[in-house]
Motif scaffolding. Structure first.
Motif, PDB file in Angstrom:
ATOM      1  N   LYS A   1      96.779  83.572  86.305  1.00 15.82           N
ATOM      2  CA  LYS A   1      95.576  84.155  86.219  1.00 15.82           C
ATOM      3  C   LYS A   1      94.537  83.852  85.232  1.00 15.82           C
ATOM      4  CE  LYS A   1      93.474  88.635  87.421  1.00 15.82           C
ATOM      5  NZ  LYS A   1      92.811  88.413  88.670  1.00 15.82           N
ATOM      6  N   ASN A   2      93.441  83.534  85.537  1.00 18.68           N
ATOM      7  CA  ASN A   2      92.203  83.160  84.610  1.00 18.68           C
ATOM      8  C   ASN A   2      91.049  83.774  84.795  1.00 18.68           C
ATOM      9  OD1 ASN A   2      90.253  81.167  83.310  1.00 18.68           O
ATOM     10  ND2 ASN A   2      91.756  80.681  82.210  1.00 18.68           N
ATOM     11  N   VAL A   3      90.533  84.585  83.886  1.00 17.76           N
ATOM     12  CA  VAL A   3      89.388  85.187  84.393  1.00 17.76           C
ATOM     13  C   VAL A   3      88.045  84.468  84.373  1.00 17.76           C
ATOM     14  CG1 VAL A   3      88.676  85.605  81.807  1.00 17.76           C
ATOM     15  CG2 VAL A   3      87.971  87.349  83.607  1.00 17.76           C
TER      16      VAL A   3
ATOM     17  N   LEU B   1      88.061  80.859  85.543  1.00 13.44           N
ATOM     18  CA  LEU B   1      88.098  80.423  87.100  1.00 13.44           C
ATOM     19  C   LEU B   1      87.645  81.233  88.027  1.00 13.44           C
ATOM     20  CD1 LEU B   1      91.713  78.729  86.629  1.00 13.44           C
ATOM     21  CD2 LEU B   1      89.380  77.632  86.232  1.00 13.44           C
ATOM     22  N   GLU B   2      88.180  82.552  87.895  1.00 18.62           N
ATOM     23  CA  GLU B   2      87.798  83.421  89.177  1.00 18.62           C
ATOM     24  C   GLU B   2      86.527  83.942  88.872  1.00 18.62           C
ATOM     25  OE1 GLU B   2      88.886  88.268  90.559  1.00 18.62           O
ATOM     26  OE2 GLU B   2      89.960  87.215  88.540  1.00 18.62           O
ATOM     27  N   PHE B   3      85.552  84.367  87.768  1.00 19.22           N
ATOM     28  CA  PHE B   3      84.074  84.722  87.650  1.00 19.22           C
ATOM     29  C   PHE B   3      83.133  83.676  87.613  1.00 19.22           C
ATOM     30  CE2 PHE B   3      86.540  88.568  86.768  1.00 19.22           C
ATOM     31  CZ  PHE B   3      86.100  89.529  87.491  1.00 19.22           C
TER      32      PHE B   3
ATOM     33  N   GLN C   1      83.436  80.846  89.492  1.00 15.16           N
ATOM     34  CA  GLN C   1      83.540  80.397  90.795  1.00 15.16           C
ATOM     35  C   GLN C   1      82.807  81.664  91.729  1.00 15.16           C
ATOM     36  OE1 GLN C   1      84.401  77.543  92.544  1.00 15.16           O
ATOM     37  NE2 GLN C   1      83.191  78.323  93.972  1.00 15.16           N
ATOM     38  N   LEU C   2      82.940  83.039  91.235  1.00 19.85           N
ATOM     39  CA  LEU C   2      82.087  83.979  91.896  1.00 19.85           C
ATOM     40  C   LEU C   2      80.583  83.859  91.638  1.00 19.85           C
ATOM     41  CD1 LEU C   2      82.762  86.710  93.389  1.00 19.85           C
ATOM     42  CD2 LEU C   2      82.456  87.940  91.395  1.00 19.85           C
TER      43      LEU C   2
ATOM     44  N   GLU D   1      91.933  96.818  91.380  1.00 16.74           N
ATOM     45  CA  GLU D   1      91.623  96.235  90.046  1.00 16.74           C
ATOM     46  C   GLU D   1      90.849  97.133  89.093  1.00 16.74           C
ATOM     47  OE1 GLU D   1      89.110  92.765  91.038  1.00 16.74           O
ATOM     48  OE2 GLU D   1      90.983  91.471  91.249  1.00 16.74           O
TER      49      GLU D   1
ATOM     50  N   LYS E   1      82.057  92.305  89.821  1.00 17.88           N
ATOM     51  CA  LYS E   1      82.050  91.782  91.024  1.00 17.88           C
ATOM     52  C   LYS E   1      80.990  92.689  91.807  1.00 17.88           C
ATOM     53  CE  LYS E   1      86.958  90.254  91.510  1.00 17.88           C
ATOM     54  NZ  LYS E   1      88.351  90.208  92.175  1.00 17.88           N
TER      55      LYS E   1
END
Length: 420
Positions: A15-17, A19-21, A23-24, A358, A366
């Protein structure tokens, strides 16, 4: 294949914050005060240096010295040696890496062994913990804690490390401690006496100090960055991490370095030569020229190391005023280009079922991105699982942005709060 493909050392670190955020933010075309990069160009002199480098003949497009382009290691050794009052050998004590990220990777891979314990001061840049684990080490985390509130503006200086608690974390298995000053995401700039307390424990227990100092030039309000390696007895046990991306506002160039005693750096070179082997020649040449310029202008008003923090000082105050005006409680950073704010007073309907399990700050970030078009980063991502719940009432903003970007963020926040 029927056999397991994944190496065991990568289990639990996927998990990598970012990459996630990242992209968001892109998916929702949000105003991005999340990821830490400028949305303006580097200074003209460093751009010109890169242009001259790529036009400077065939050698700028070919391999240079594997452990660092000679002009760059020479000026880094000269600059660093002056700052810590210790003669620094450019060929033995300096390693140039693909950004500070690879500098950290080489450090952990070279120095941490199976079963070693590594003390990590929280909040920490999120790669520290997985990198320690992938090297076979055991992270031992200790948080900076905010002192009891006394009214007035909250500051990163109010977040303190308990000497007694820290001392209790050292064991016979402790190999290293990792600190970050100025700190990301908090902005804390460690005082000399705070660093000395850590140094005394390192010396007492014969422990290495990995000092991430990528924001070293970005300090405000008369604060001074103190280098751990300059304290008595610490040169021979400190690994200092630096970044041209943070120094010259050019994060995409991916030029970083590690500086320390040659008997430590030699082990990092082994990892480097069997990993990336070499960094981009032209980018190193340009960074070298940038540092040569700054060495001559050091301390003068013309120095970028003076101009950048002066500019960010105003952006920092602009963001803080905006957050306060909409009822949020920012923590004023002493350094770096991030600001965290307390969101515990905010009441919103976080009804996104996909994020129901979460932490509160993840759900809020988010919601803010999807519903309001403003991207930030949850601060609990900078904590270990055992401490993240205690700090999930904060989110992080980045203020190394154009005023137009900060104005757009302010407009979003004001409209949101006005509609409540």
């Amino acid at each position: 294949m029927s056999r397991q493909l994944q190496a065991r050392r990568t289990v639990g670190v996927c998990k990598n914050v970012w990459l996630e955020f990242t992209q968001l933010a892109a998916d929702y075309k949000a105003v991005n005060l999340g990821q830490g990069f400028p949305d303006f160009s580097p200074p003209t002199f460093i751009q010109e240096a890169l242009n001259e480098a790529v036009s400077g003949g065939h050698q700028m497009h070919q391999y240079t010295r594997a452990f660092g382009h000679p002009p760059l290691v020479n000026i880094l050794a000269k600059f660093f040696g002056k700052m810590v009052a210790h003669e620094t050998d450019p060929l033995e004590d300096v390693l140039v890496t693909v950004g500070a990220y690879q500098a950290l990777f080489c450090t952990f891979q070279a120095l941490i062994d199976e079963g070693d314990e590594v003390i990590i001061v929280e909040p920490f840049f999120d790669c520290y913990q997985p990198m320690v684990k992938m090297a076979g080490g055991t992270p031992v985390c200790i948080p900076l804690r905010p002192r009891a509130e006394s009214g007035g503006v909250l500051s990163s200086a109010d977040w303190l490390l308990s000497a007694e608690e820290l001392a209790s974390k050292f064991t016979a298995r402790t190999k290293a401690i990792v600190i970050n000053t100025p700190n990301n995401p908090l902005g804390k700039v460690y005082k000399a006496e705070e660093l000395q307390m850590i140094a005394d424990l390192c010396i007492k227990h014969d422990v290495l100090c990995i000092s991430d100092e990528v924001y070293e030039w970005l300090v405000y309000d008369g604060n001074k960055h103190v280098k751990m390696a300059g304290l008595p007895g610490m040169w021979e046990r400190t690994v200092t991490i630096g970044s041209a991306g943070k120094t010259f506002s050019a994060t995409g160039w991916k030029v970083g370095w590690v500086i320390g005693s040659g008997n430590i750096i030699q082990h990092l070179k082994v990892i480097h030569q069997n990993c990336v082997y070499h960094c981009a020649t032209a980018a190193q040449e340009a960074v070298a020229r940038g540092f040569e310029r700054e060495y001559e202008l050091y301390g003068s008003p013309e120095s970028y190391f003076q101009q950048l923090p002066a500019m960010l000082h105003h952006k920092r105050r602009k963001l803080a005023s905006c957050l306060e005006s909409v009822g949020l409680r920012p923590v004023m950073p002493e350094g770096g280009y991030f600001m965290i704010t307390d969101i515990s007073s905010v009441e919103v309907d976080l009804n996104d079922q996909s994020a129901a399990d979460e932490p509160a700050d993840f759900r809020f970030v988010k919601w803010l991105t999807k519903e309001k078009g403003l991207a930030t980063i949850p601060v609990s991502a900078f904590y270990s699982p055992e401490h993240s719940k205690d700090f999930d009432k904060y989110i992080r903003f980045c203020f190394i942005k154009e005023d137009s970007t900060l104005n757009a963020a302010e407009d979003i926040l004001r409209k949101w709060r006005a509609a409540e």
